[in-house]
Design a protein around this motif. Structure first.
Motif, PDB file in Angstrom:
ATOM      1  N   CYS A  63       0.975  -1.154   0.045  1.00 21.95           N
ATOM      2  CA  CYS A  63      -0.024  -0.014   0.061  1.00 21.95           C
ATOM      3  C   CYS A  63       0.859   1.071  -0.140  1.00 21.95           C
ATOM      4  O   CYS A  63       1.788   1.271   0.695  1.00 21.95           O
ATOM      5  N   GLY A  64       0.717   2.199  -0.965  1.00 23.51           N
ATOM      6  CA  GLY A  64       1.156   3.430  -0.983  1.00 23.51           C
ATOM      7  C   GLY A  64       2.374   3.499  -1.970  1.00 23.51           C
ATOM      8  O   GLY A  64       3.127   4.387  -2.177  1.00 23.51           O
ATOM      9  N   SER A  65       2.529   2.242  -2.571  1.00 17.39           N
ATOM     10  CA  SER A  65       3.598   1.775  -3.493  1.00 17.39           C
ATOM     11  C   SER A  65       3.604   2.764  -4.795  1.00 17.39           C
ATOM     12  O   SER A  65       4.715   3.462  -5.233  1.00 17.39           O
ATOM     13  N   THR A  66       2.401   2.937  -5.383  1.00 17.51           N
ATOM     14  CA  THR A  66       2.129   3.702  -6.638  1.00 17.51           C
ATOM     15  C   THR A  66       2.501   5.294  -6.018  1.00 17.51           C
ATOM     16  O   THR A  66       3.057   5.927  -7.025  1.00 17.51           O
ATOM     17  N   ARG A  67       1.884   5.629  -5.040  1.00 15.25           N
ATOM     18  CA  ARG A  67       2.295   7.048  -4.692  1.00 15.25           C
ATOM     19  C   ARG A  67       3.582   7.240  -4.312  1.00 15.25           C
ATOM     20  O   ARG A  67       4.164   8.394  -4.635  1.00 15.25           O
ATOM     21  N   MET A  68       4.351   6.190  -3.828  1.00 16.55           N
ATOM     22  CA  MET A  68       5.598   6.302  -3.552  1.00 16.55           C
ATOM     23  C   MET A  68       6.586   6.249  -4.620  1.00 16.55           C
ATOM     24  O   MET A  68       7.415   7.360  -4.931  1.00 16.55           O
ATOM     25  N   LEU A  69       6.182   5.746  -5.940  1.00 14.87           N
ATOM     26  CA  LEU A  69       6.756   5.820  -6.936  1.00 14.87           C
ATOM     27  C   LEU A  69       6.592   7.091  -8.010  1.00 14.87           C
ATOM     28  O   LEU A  69       7.545   7.814  -8.086  1.00 14.87           O
ATOM     29  N   TYR A  70       5.430   7.685  -7.605  1.00 13.56           N
ATOM     30  CA  TYR A  70       5.186   9.122  -8.331  1.00 13.56           C
ATOM     31  C   TYR A  70       6.070  10.203  -7.524  1.00 13.56           C
ATOM     32  O   TYR A  70       6.404  10.959  -8.092  1.00 13.56           O
ATOM     33  N   SER A  71       6.025  10.079  -6.102  1.00 13.21           N
ATOM     34  CA  SER A  71       6.747  11.064  -5.464  1.00 13.21           C
ATOM     35  C   SER A  71       8.383  10.982  -5.666  1.00 13.21           C
ATOM     36  O   SER A  71       8.885  11.804  -6.003  1.00 13.21           O
ATOM     37  N   LEU A  72       8.804   9.471  -5.873  1.00 12.63           N
ATOM     38  CA  LEU A  72      10.125   9.442  -6.358  1.00 12.63           C
ATOM     39  C   LEU A  72      10.185  10.116  -7.731  1.00 12.63           C
ATOM     40  O   LEU A  72      11.223  10.718  -8.032  1.00 12.63           O
ATOM     41  N   LEU A  73       9.311   9.930  -8.860  1.00 18.58           N
ATOM     42  CA  LEU A  73       9.533  10.370  -9.920  1.00 18.58           C
ATOM     43  C   LEU A  73       9.570  11.957  -9.965  1.00 18.58           C
ATOM     44  O   LEU A  73      10.276  12.778 -11.016  1.00 18.58           O
ATOM     45  N   HIS A  74       8.949  12.575  -9.000  1.00 15.29           N
ATOM     46  CA  HIS A  74       8.967  13.994  -8.725  1.00 15.29           C
ATOM     47  C   HIS A  74      10.168  14.598  -7.838  1.00 15.29           C
ATOM     48  O   HIS A  74      10.115  15.642  -7.329  1.00 15.29           O
ATOM     49  N   LEU A  75      11.233  13.584  -7.489  1.00 16.00           N
ATOM     50  CA  LEU A  75      12.162  13.653  -6.669  1.00 16.00           C
ATOM     51  C   LEU A  75      11.641  14.406  -5.247  1.00 16.00           C
ATOM     52  O   LEU A  75      12.384  15.059  -4.565  1.00 16.00           O
ATOM     53  N   ASP A  76      10.446  13.714  -4.700  1.00 13.52           N
ATOM     54  CA  ASP A  76      10.119  14.328  -3.644  1.00 13.52           C
ATOM     55  C   ASP A  76      10.202  12.830  -2.532  1.00 13.52           C
ATOM     56  O   ASP A  76       9.428  12.185  -2.238  1.00 13.52           O
ATOM     57  N   ILE A  77      11.448  12.936  -2.016  1.00 13.09           N
ATOM     58  CA  ILE A  77      11.935  11.607  -1.319  1.00 13.09           C
ATOM     59  C   ILE A  77      11.336  11.565   0.124  1.00 13.09           C
ATOM     60  O   ILE A  77      10.833  10.621   0.491  1.00 13.09           O
ATOM     61  N   ALA A  78      10.926  12.660   0.699  1.00  7.95           N
ATOM     62  CA  ALA A  78      10.344  12.489   1.837  1.00  7.95           C
ATOM     63  C   ALA A  78       8.895  12.025   1.788  1.00  7.95           C
ATOM     64  O   ALA A  78       8.467  11.251   2.618  1.00  7.95           O
ATOM     65  N   ASN A  79       8.093  12.577   0.987  1.00 10.42           N
ATOM     66  CA  ASN A  79       6.636  11.938   0.577  1.00 10.42           C
ATOM     67  C   ASN A  79       6.932  10.454   0.139  1.00 10.42           C
ATOM     68  O   ASN A  79       6.021   9.717   0.577  1.00 10.42           O
ATOM     69  N   ALA A  80       7.844  10.228  -0.621  1.00  8.94           N
ATOM     70  CA  ALA A  80       8.048   8.843  -1.122  1.00  8.94           C
ATOM     71  C   ALA A  80       8.267   7.940   0.295  1.00  8.94           C
ATOM     72  O   ALA A  80       7.665   6.697   0.458  1.00  8.94           O
ATOM     73  N   LEU A  81       9.009   8.128   1.074  1.00  4.94           N
ATOM     74  CA  LEU A  81       9.340   7.336   2.562  1.00  4.94           C
ATOM     75  C   LEU A  81       8.117   7.454   3.210  1.00  4.94           C
ATOM     76  O   LEU A  81       7.751   6.404   3.889  1.00  4.94           O
ATOM     77  N   ARG A  82       7.268   8.344   3.236  1.00  2.84           N
ATOM     78  CA  ARG A  82       6.000   8.688   3.953  1.00  2.84           C
ATOM     79  C   ARG A  82       4.956   7.679   3.305  1.00  2.84           C
ATOM     80  O   ARG A  82       4.460   6.807   4.128  1.00  2.84           O
ATOM     81  N   TYR A  83       4.797   7.481   2.213  1.00  3.69           N
ATOM     82  CA  TYR A  83       4.086   6.610   1.388  1.00  3.69           C
ATOM     83  C   TYR A  83       4.306   5.156   1.557  1.00  3.69           C
ATOM     84  O   TYR A  83       3.311   4.273   2.075  1.00  3.69           O
ATOM     85  N   ASN A  84       5.611   4.857   1.475  1.00  9.09           N
ATOM     86  CA  ASN A  84       6.095   3.437   1.650  1.00  9.09           C
ATOM     87  C   ASN A  84       7.502   3.076   1.847  1.00  9.09           C
ATOM     88  O   ASN A  84       8.390   2.955   0.846  1.00  9.09           O
ATOM     89  N   ALA A  85       8.195   3.622   3.073  1.00  9.20           N
ATOM     90  CA  ALA A  85       9.643   3.448   3.301  1.00  9.20           C
ATOM     91  C   ALA A  85      10.185   2.329   3.022  1.00  9.20           C
ATOM     92  O   ALA A  85      11.226   2.188   2.296  1.00  9.20           O
ATOM     93  N   VAL A  86       9.752   0.945   3.249  1.00 10.13           N
ATOM     94  CA  VAL A  86      10.026  -0.177   2.798  1.00 10.13           C
ATOM     95  C   VAL A  86      10.174  -0.447   1.176  1.00 10.13           C
ATOM     96  O   VAL A  86      11.324  -0.957   0.907  1.00 10.13           O
TER      97      VAL A  86
END
Length: 147
Positions: A63-86
């Motif tokens: 859960c949160g992996s797609t939003r994590m990937l979206y955040s990484l694609l936009h270089l938003d590391i903090a939100n990526a970790l919040r969505y799915n750190a593992v």
């Protein structure tokens, strides 16, 4: 044959060796393009809600992996970790495994990476199960891991 000339048979063999890594890279590029276009951070978008969350009301390990990937694609590391750190850690490990595999294909021999270690599957399973349990514990600070 001169040193500057490439043997056509060797060139064909090199292209065959890179066929699978190129196909994987193309698939990754396509998925990333779709996720960037679909914007899973906007509710009611193109990408459906996780079935586990929709049916059972709990967060699965992904859960949160797609939003994590979206955040990484936009270089938003903090939100990526919040969505799915593992998931972020898993992407780093998968990237390393992909590069090791591709290098082995280029060299024409298997190169051992972290994924070939005897304990790697057990660790991956343990981390996944622990992540599933911890992010569904119903009190603080664990509720902060829910997405």
């Amino acid at each position: 044959m001169q040193d500057s000339q490439v043997d056509p048979a060797t060139a064909r063999q090199g292209v065959r060796r890179l066929g699978a890594p190129v196909a994987v890279a193309a698939t990754i590029f396509t998925v990333c393009g779709f996720v960037a276009w679909a914007d899973p951070t906007t509710p009611g978008g193109v990408i459906p809600v996780c079935p586990t969350k929709a049916l059972l009301g709990i967060n699965c390990p992904g859960c949160g992996s797609t939003r994590m990937l979206y955040s990484l694609l936009h270089l938003d590391i903090a939100n990526a970790l919040r969505y799915n750190a593992v998931g972020v850690a898993a992407l780093v490990l998968l990237g390393a495994a992909y590069l090791t595999w591709t290098r082995g294909r280029l060299r024409g021999r298997k190169i051992r990476g972290w994924q070939h270690l005897p304990w790697a599957p057990a660790v991956a399973l343990t981390v996944t199960v622990a992540w599933f349990v911890v992010r569904n514990i119903p009190f603080e600070p664990f509720t902060g891991l829910r997405v």
